[in-house]
Design a protein around this motif. Structure first.
Motif, PDB file in Angstrom:
ATOM      1  N   ASN A  28     -11.876   0.858 -84.969  1.00 23.70           N
ATOM      2  CA  ASN A  28     -12.760  -0.226 -85.374  1.00 23.70           C
ATOM      3  C   ASN A  28     -13.871  -0.330 -84.343  1.00 23.70           C
ATOM      4  O   ASN A  28     -13.697   0.088 -83.198  1.00 23.70           O
ATOM      5  CB  ASN A  28     -11.997  -1.549 -85.440  1.00 23.70           C
ATOM      6  N   LEU A  29     -14.974  -0.905 -84.747  1.00 19.87           N
ATOM      7  CA  LEU A  29     -16.086  -1.114 -83.830  1.00 19.87           C
ATOM      8  C   LEU A  29     -16.333  -2.609 -83.689  1.00 19.87           C
ATOM      9  O   LEU A  29     -16.304  -3.347 -84.674  1.00 19.87           O
ATOM     10  CB  LEU A  29     -17.355  -0.431 -84.346  1.00 19.87           C
ATOM     11  N   ALA A  31     -18.782  -5.940 -82.761  1.00 24.03           N
ATOM     12  CA  ALA A  31     -20.114  -6.294 -83.248  1.00 24.03           C
ATOM     13  C   ALA A  31     -21.216  -5.603 -82.449  1.00 24.03           C
ATOM     14  O   ALA A  31     -22.284  -5.301 -82.975  1.00 24.03           O
ATOM     15  CB  ALA A  31     -20.308  -7.808 -83.200  1.00 24.03           C
ATOM     16  N   ASP A  32     -20.950  -5.303 -81.181  1.00 27.10           N
ATOM     17  CA  ASP A  32     -21.963  -4.626 -80.357  1.00 27.10           C
ATOM     18  C   ASP A  32     -21.793  -3.104 -80.342  1.00 27.10           C
ATOM     19  O   ASP A  32     -22.419  -2.413 -79.554  1.00 27.10           O
ATOM     20  CB  ASP A  32     -21.981  -5.196 -78.942  1.00 27.10           C
ATOM     21  N   GLY A  33     -20.916  -2.579 -81.216  1.00 31.51           N
ATOM     22  CA  GLY A  33     -20.749  -1.134 -81.341  1.00 31.51           C
ATOM     23  C   GLY A  33     -19.716  -0.518 -80.424  1.00 31.51           C
ATOM     24  O   GLY A  33     -19.538   0.693 -80.398  1.00 31.51           O
ATOM     25  N   GLU A  34     -19.015  -1.338 -79.651  1.00 33.16           N
ATOM     26  CA  GLU A  34     -17.979  -0.849 -78.735  1.00 33.16           C
ATOM     27  C   GLU A  34     -16.760  -0.407 -79.540  1.00 33.16           C
ATOM     28  O   GLU A  34     -16.241  -1.164 -80.354  1.00 33.16           O
ATOM     29  CB  GLU A  34     -17.581  -1.967 -77.758  1.00 33.16           C
ATOM     30  N   PRO A  35     -16.283   0.823 -79.321  1.00 33.50           N
ATOM     31  CA  PRO A  35     -15.070   1.258 -80.015  1.00 33.50           C
ATOM     32  C   PRO A  35     -13.859   0.428 -79.563  1.00 33.50           C
ATOM     33  O   PRO A  35     -13.667   0.199 -78.370  1.00 33.50           O
ATOM     34  CB  PRO A  35     -14.902   2.714 -79.567  1.00 33.50           C
ATOM     35  N   LEU A  36     -13.071  -0.033 -80.514  1.00 36.37           N
ATOM     36  CA  LEU A  36     -11.858  -0.794 -80.219  1.00 36.37           C
ATOM     37  C   LEU A  36     -10.673   0.140 -80.456  1.00 36.37           C
ATOM     38  O   LEU A  36     -10.290   0.390 -81.589  1.00 36.37           O
ATOM     39  CB  LEU A  36     -11.781  -2.034 -81.112  1.00 36.37           C
ATOM     40  N   ARG A  37     -10.117   0.656 -79.393  1.00 42.77           N
ATOM     41  CA  ARG A  37      -9.063   1.650 -79.492  1.00 42.77           C
ATOM     42  C   ARG A  37      -7.692   0.991 -79.569  1.00 42.77           C
ATOM     43  O   ARG A  37      -7.490  -0.123 -79.114  1.00 42.77           O
ATOM     44  CB  ARG A  37      -9.130   2.591 -78.304  1.00 42.77           C
ATOM     45  N   THR A  38      -6.754   1.737 -80.112  1.00 36.99           N
ATOM     46  CA  THR A  38      -5.368   1.297 -80.166  1.00 36.99           C
ATOM     47  C   THR A  38      -4.628   1.819 -78.943  1.00 36.99           C
ATOM     48  O   THR A  38      -5.074   2.757 -78.279  1.00 36.99           O
ATOM     49  CB  THR A  38      -4.682   1.828 -81.434  1.00 36.99           C
ATOM     50  N   ALA A  39      -3.490   1.214 -78.654  1.00 38.02           N
ATOM     51  CA  ALA A  39      -2.608   1.689 -77.592  1.00 38.02           C
ATOM     52  C   ALA A  39      -1.170   1.485 -78.059  1.00 38.02           C
ATOM     53  O   ALA A  39      -0.817   0.401 -78.517  1.00 38.02           O
ATOM     54  CB  ALA A  39      -2.859   0.935 -76.293  1.00 38.02           C
TER      55      ALA A  39
END
Length: 173
Positions: A28-29, A31-39
């Motif tokens: 997912n990204l 709102a500012d385009g930062e990738p939201l990674r899983t762990a």
């Protein structure tokens, strides 16, 4: 005792890619385009246990995310290479600084930027959903997809063979 066809008693260090290995291939990204990674929590436990037992554990990723650095530093990992344009350069720095020999190292990757490092280590491993070219050079393909327990699968097998999996160290954070 292990599904990996390699002398796991030689292994002293683990190196992991992030995207597609410790994190899922889709992200997912913000709102500012930062990738939201899983762990994966089970991966985190195994990574932390390997560090506590004295194994070398490193991350080499092309990504650059503060959250990734915070997560893996909190597990005790000190060798975190971010924004790795040419992963082989960071791999060579890692072995120079640590003294590990390539045959003592597992590298887990999933895509083309991992290819050269995987060719250089003793035990190249691919996630189940890795690119075809990466699976073709892997000595072991984990049954786990990226972000779904690949690190746990690999570390657990090594620690079991080396007699460290259910050691006293394993029973705490």
């Amino acid at each position: 005792m292990s599904a990996i066809n390699y002398d796991l008693t030689k292994i002293k260090s683990f190196i992991f890619d992030i995207d597609g290995v410790l994190s899922k291939q889709t992200i997912n990204l913000s709102a500012d385009g930062e990738p939201l990674r899983t762990a994966n929590i089970h991966d985190g436990y195994a990574l932390n246990l390997a560090v506590k037992l004295g194994y070398g554990v490193a991350i080499i990723t092309g990504g650059n995310s503060d959250s990734v650095k915070v997560r893996y530093e909190s597990l005790g990992i000190k060798d975190i290479y971010m924004k790795s344009g040419i992963k082989m350069n960071d791999f060579l720095d890692y072995i120079k600084r640590t003294g590990y020999k390539p045959e003592e190292i597992i590298y887990v990757g999933d895509d083309i930027p991992d290819y050269k490092v995987m060719k250089a280590v003793g035990l190249p491993i691919a996630s189940n959903d890795a690119a075809h070219e990466i699976k073709a050079i892997a000595k072991y393909i984990s049954p786990k997809k990226g972000g779904e327990g690949v690190a746990r699968d690999v570390i657990e097998q090594v620690l079991k063979v080396q007699g460290h999996w259910m050691s006293e160290t394993a029973f705490g954070w």
